[in-house]
Design a protein around this motif. Structure first.
Motif, PDB file in Angstrom:
ATOM      1  N   UNK A 248     -36.306   5.557  43.056  1.00  9.14           N
ATOM      2  CA  UNK A 248     -35.385   6.579  42.575  1.00  9.14           C
ATOM      3  C   UNK A 248     -35.675   7.928  43.206  1.00  9.14           C
ATOM      4  N   UNK A 249     -36.954   8.262  43.343  1.00 14.08           N
ATOM      5  CA  UNK A 249     -37.332   9.534  43.959  1.00 14.08           C
ATOM      6  C   UNK A 249     -36.897   9.576  45.421  1.00 14.08           C
ATOM      7  N   UNK A 250     -37.061   8.464  46.137  1.00 14.50           N
ATOM      8  CA  UNK A 250     -36.587   8.402  47.522  1.00 14.50           C
ATOM      9  C   UNK A 250     -35.073   8.615  47.580  1.00 14.50           C
ATOM     10  N   UNK A 251     -34.359   8.013  46.635  1.00 17.26           N
ATOM     11  CA  UNK A 251     -32.901   8.147  46.604  1.00 17.26           C
ATOM     12  C   UNK A 251     -32.491   9.591  46.343  1.00 17.26           C
ATOM     13  N   UNK A 252     -33.192  10.268  45.439  1.00 13.44           N
ATOM     14  CA  UNK A 252     -32.893  11.673  45.157  1.00 13.44           C
ATOM     15  C   UNK A 252     -33.190  12.541  46.372  1.00 13.44           C
ATOM     16  N   UNK A 253     -34.300  12.260  47.052  1.00 12.51           N
ATOM     17  CA  UNK A 253     -34.646  13.022  48.255  1.00 12.51           C
ATOM     18  C   UNK A 253     -33.561  12.860  49.320  1.00 12.51           C
ATOM     19  N   UNK A 254     -33.053  11.627  49.473  1.00 16.56           N
ATOM     20  CA  UNK A 254     -31.988  11.386  50.441  1.00 16.56           C
ATOM     21  C   UNK A 254     -30.715  12.128  50.048  1.00 16.56           C
ATOM     22  N   UNK A 255     -30.412  12.156  48.745  1.00 18.19           N
ATOM     23  CA  UNK A 255     -29.216  12.857  48.276  1.00 18.19           C
ATOM     24  C   UNK A 255     -29.305  14.348  48.564  1.00 18.19           C
ATOM     25  N   UNK A 256     -30.473  14.940  48.346  1.00 16.85           N
ATOM     26  CA  UNK A 256     -30.639  16.372  48.609  1.00 16.85           C
ATOM     27  C   UNK A 256     -30.512  16.655  50.103  1.00 16.85           C
ATOM     28  N   UNK A 257     -31.111  15.775  50.924  1.00 19.90           N
ATOM     29  CA  UNK A 257     -31.035  15.967  52.374  1.00 19.90           C
ATOM     30  C   UNK A 257     -29.608  15.818  52.886  1.00 19.90           C
TER      31      UNK A 257
END
Length: 278
Positions: free
Chosen positions: A177-186
């Motif tokens: 989930x954290x990886x997914x959030x990081x990708x969304x912000x990027x």
């Protein structure tokens, strides 16, 4: 699968916003505050919650009749093929739910409500963990539902082992989930990029983990790549646990893979949040 769209409720208004406003506590209390806010938004959309519960049952009903031709009871030591297949379904639910978690964040960014959350004194890591835990909450209900439904069809329940398997998935899911959030912000300025990267990574991870079909039946190159896939160890451990064993070495490797994924995801996610707000 369990990703549920949220409304653009302001961080400082309504019951969910009141949880976050004007507070500074411990890391656990911050995580709890974010989790409660996210769950409140989920409960305000009961249709999506109900759909997320029905979806895995449909998937199990369609694939279940095909199990006899691919995984036999003799190959599983006399156990039902569901003992092998059901853990893969639960891991898949976790992977799709947490892997698509960033889509909800993109929606909030477009409405401006995410910036209001960042304006609160919450720790950045708590925002990531709290949101990831919200994505995992429906998983527990979904897993319980499909396990109960599968019992009359030959699935043997080991309650303590199932709980241990869900805890392992929880640690792994927080990292995903954290990886997914990081990708969304990027990708916040190019939403299409989020889905392009997410889909390009999600399905290879799924296929090369042996989640749906055994990798032992595939070519050697797939087995080699699968050995470097952390999801492979999670799937193997879930099958071991759901079969009633705590002693298989696969569990230890899965714990290591889950902890490393969780730590790496949180580090990348927190760094991405800080970079986007600096």
């Amino acid at each position: 699968m369990s990703g549920i769209s949220v409304s653009g409720m302001d961080a400082g208004s309504g019951p969910s916003g009141a949880v976050l406003a004007d507070r500074r506590g411990s890391l656990l209390s911050d995580i709890g505050a974010v989790f409660m806010r996210e769950m409140w938004l989920v409960l305000r959309d009961p249709f999506s919650l109900i759909f997320s519960l029905v979806q895995p049952l449909v998937f199990l009903g369609l694939f279940g009749p095909l199990l006899g031709g691919s995984v036999t009871e003799e190959a599983l030591g006399g156990q039902s093929p569901l003992q092998w297949f059901l853990p893969g379904v639960i891991v898949m639910i976790c992977l799709f739910g947490t892997g698509a978690a960033g889509s909800n964040l993109l929606f909030e960014i477009s409405l401006g409500s995410y910036e209001r959350v960042l304006a609160t004194p919450l720790r950045r890591s708590a925002i990531l963990v709290g949101r990831a835990l919200k994505e995992l909450a429906p998983l527990v209900v979904q897993a319980a539902l499909i396990v109960v439904v599968s019992i009359p069809f030959g699935f043997k329940l080991y309650p303590l082992h199932v709980v241990a398997g869900l805890l392992l998935l929880g640690v792994f899911g927080i990292g995903m989930g954290a990886f997914s959030y990081a990708l969304a912000i990027a990708a916040r300025k190019r939403e299409w990029m989020f889905w392009a990267v997410q889909q390009s990574l999600l399905f290879p991870l799924l296929i090369l983990s042996g989640m749906m079909l055994p990798l032992e039946n595939g070519p050697r190159w797939m087995q080699v790549i699968g050995a470097f896939n952390p999801l492979t160890y999670i799937v193997n451990a879930e099958r071991t646990l759901f079969s009633g064993s705590f002693t298989d070495p696969a569990i230890g490797w899965a714990v290591l893979a889950a902890v490393l994924t969780c730590a790496a995801g949180l580090w990348v996610g927190v760094q991405q949040v800080r970079r986007s707000t600096s």
